[in-house]
Each structure stands twice: as structure tokens, then as C-alpha cells.
Design an enzyme around this catalytic site. Structure first.
Site, PDB file in Angstrom:
ATOM      1  N   TYR A 135       0.839  -1.194   0.000  1.00 17.67           N
ATOM      2  CA  TYR A 135       0.000   0.000   0.000  1.00 17.67           C
ATOM      3  C   TYR A 135       0.879   1.250   0.000  1.00 17.67           C
ATOM      4  CZ  TYR A 135      -3.307   3.525   1.747  1.00 17.67           C
ATOM      5  OH  TYR A 135      -4.069   4.651   1.917  1.00 17.67           O
ATOM      6  N   LYS A 139       1.000   4.313  -2.902  1.00 14.24           N
ATOM      7  CA  LYS A 139       0.687   5.704  -2.619  1.00 14.24           C
ATOM      8  C   LYS A 139       1.865   6.622  -2.924  1.00 14.24           C
ATOM      9  CE  LYS A 139      -3.617   5.446  -1.518  1.00 14.24           C
ATOM     10  NZ  LYS A 139      -4.635   6.112  -2.376  1.00 14.24           N
TER      11      LYS A 139
END
Length: 237
Positions: A135, A139
Site C-alpha cells: 500500500y 501511494k
């Protein structure tokens, strides 16, 4: 009145963003994975239209772009859709925003949802193709994409937004940040004309912050775009 697309609008921050924009009189097109998820939100009458598609599937991402083209040029596109714990984290969080950006008519404003966790993301772009991205990686990459696009097309601004750790389904009920503040920056960037800097900002609660250095590194940005082009077969233009 602006024509605005919000991806991932069936719940959480995306739904709150779309509702706030519609309540302010804007024409809002919402995206969701399927009709049931959008219908369950109970706001069909608010929207100008709805776009359906699973952003973890490359073919469906292409179809989402096709559906979006039926509305013409958007004034703003808010790339809100995201997942945190999924094998498709890079596809939903980075590849989908890239492909939609590359295939859709260039809007007046591009807004990409980042996270403070991007600061611990990896610059190893090999993880993009190998399916091993975290994740945090996804990002960092979408933040770098947002800043890479900041001066790419005349008439299009681009920003990244950290909405904070808010109590949505993704953030969990114990998340400490304010839920309402989580969408205010996106709605402001999408509709106001007194934004400084006009483009290329990394924002948190309507204040700019310094992102991970790689996100502003032109060499990393260029490498990311090449990796995305090679992985998807879609040229940015």
C-alpha cells in the site's frame, strides 16, 4: 457549476466527497465497482450519472474510461478509489488512476488521493510488474504521478491529497482524524480558483506539505511513467 467525476464513490471518503460536491450544486458523476454498491448508498437522485467497473481489472479500467468519455470533458476528476489490503493494491491505487488519466479527455483539474504512508513507500519500480507492491509503495507512486502531471498539459492542474487517517471502512473505527476534514481538501481543489500553488501541490487539510523526495524527483517520475506505460501498454501522451 462544474462537471466532476469521483471514483470509488460508493462509500467512505469518495461518497462524502461526491455528496458535498452535489450539495454545492455541481454535476457529479460517481464511479463504483457495481450498481448494487452505488444503489445501496441511497443517493441516486443526487448524481448526474454513474460509471461502473472494477478497477482491479485492466479491461474494466479501459471500460470505465470509455464510459467516462460519454460525458465529455470533466472540469475535475478526483481519483479517490483505493484499497489497502489486497493483491490488487498497485492496480487499484496506481495503475487505474494512470490508465484513466491517459485515456480520458484531459480535465481542468486532476486530484489524486495519497496517504501519509507514502513516505515509507519503495522506489523499486520492479514491484509494479511483479505484483509485490505494498500500500505504501502504491501511494508513493500515485503521488509521484500526480506531481509528474502538474505541468504536463496546458490547462490541466494536478495535485495529490493526504486526507488523513479517518474512520471509514478502510481507516477503521479507531482512526483519529476528522472524517469531514477528510474530504474538504478534495472538494476545494476541484472547485475553487484561489488555490496556491495552482498545480503540483501535496496537500493535507488545505495546507501544502513536503512529500517523499522521490515524488518530486523528475528522474523517478519519468521512470514511473515508463514503467506504467510498459506494464499497461497505454501511452500517457
Amino acid at each position: 457549476m462544474a462537471l466532476i467525476l469521483v471514483t470509488g464513490a460508493a462509500g467512505g471518503l469518495g461518497h462524502n466527497t461526491a455528496r458535498a460536491l452535489a450539495d454545492d450544486g455541481h454535476e457529479v458523476v460517481v464511479h463504483g465497482r457495481n450498481r448494487a454498491r452505488l444503489t445501496d448508498a441511497g443517493d441516486d437522485a443526487r448524481w448526474k450519472g454513474a460509471i461502473l467497473g472494477d478497477l482491479s481489472d485492466l479491461d474494466e479500467i479501459h471500460d470505465v474510461a470509455r464510459q467516462a468519455s460519454e460525458y465529455g470533458r470533466f472540469d475535475a476528476v478526483i481519483h479517490n478509489a483505493g484499497v489497502m489490503r489486497s493483491p490488487a493494491v498497485a492496480t487499484v491505487n496506481t495503475i487505474a488512476p494512470y490508465v484513466l488519466t491517459a485515456l480520458m479527455d484531459k480535465p481542468g483539474r486532476l486530484i489524486y488521493l495519497s496517504s501519509s504512508m507514502h513516505r515509507t513507500g519503495s522506489t523499486d519500480l520492479g514491484r509494479l510488474a511483479s505484483g509485490t507492491a505494498s500500500y505504501d509503495d502504491s501511494k508513493l507512486w500515485v503521488t509521484a504521478l500526480a506531481l509528474a502531471l502538474a505541468s504536463r498539459w496546458e490547462g490541466t492542474s494536478s495535485h495529490a491529497v493526504d486526507p488523513g487517517w479517518v474512520p471509514t471502512r478502510m481507516g477503521g473505527p479507531a482512526a483519529p482524524d476528522d472524517l469531514t476534514a477528510g474530504h474538504r481538501t478534495q472538494t476545494w481543489l476541484a472547485t475553487h480558483h484561489d488555490v496556491t500553488p495552482r498545480t503540483g501541490g501535496y496537500w493535507h487539510h488545505r495546507q501544502t506539505q513536503e512529500p517523499h523526495p522521490a515524488a518530486q524527483d523528475e528522474r523517478f517520475q519519468a521512470g514511473l511513467v515508463r514503467a506504467l506505460e510498459n506494464h499497461t501498454g497505454v501511452q500517457l501522451g
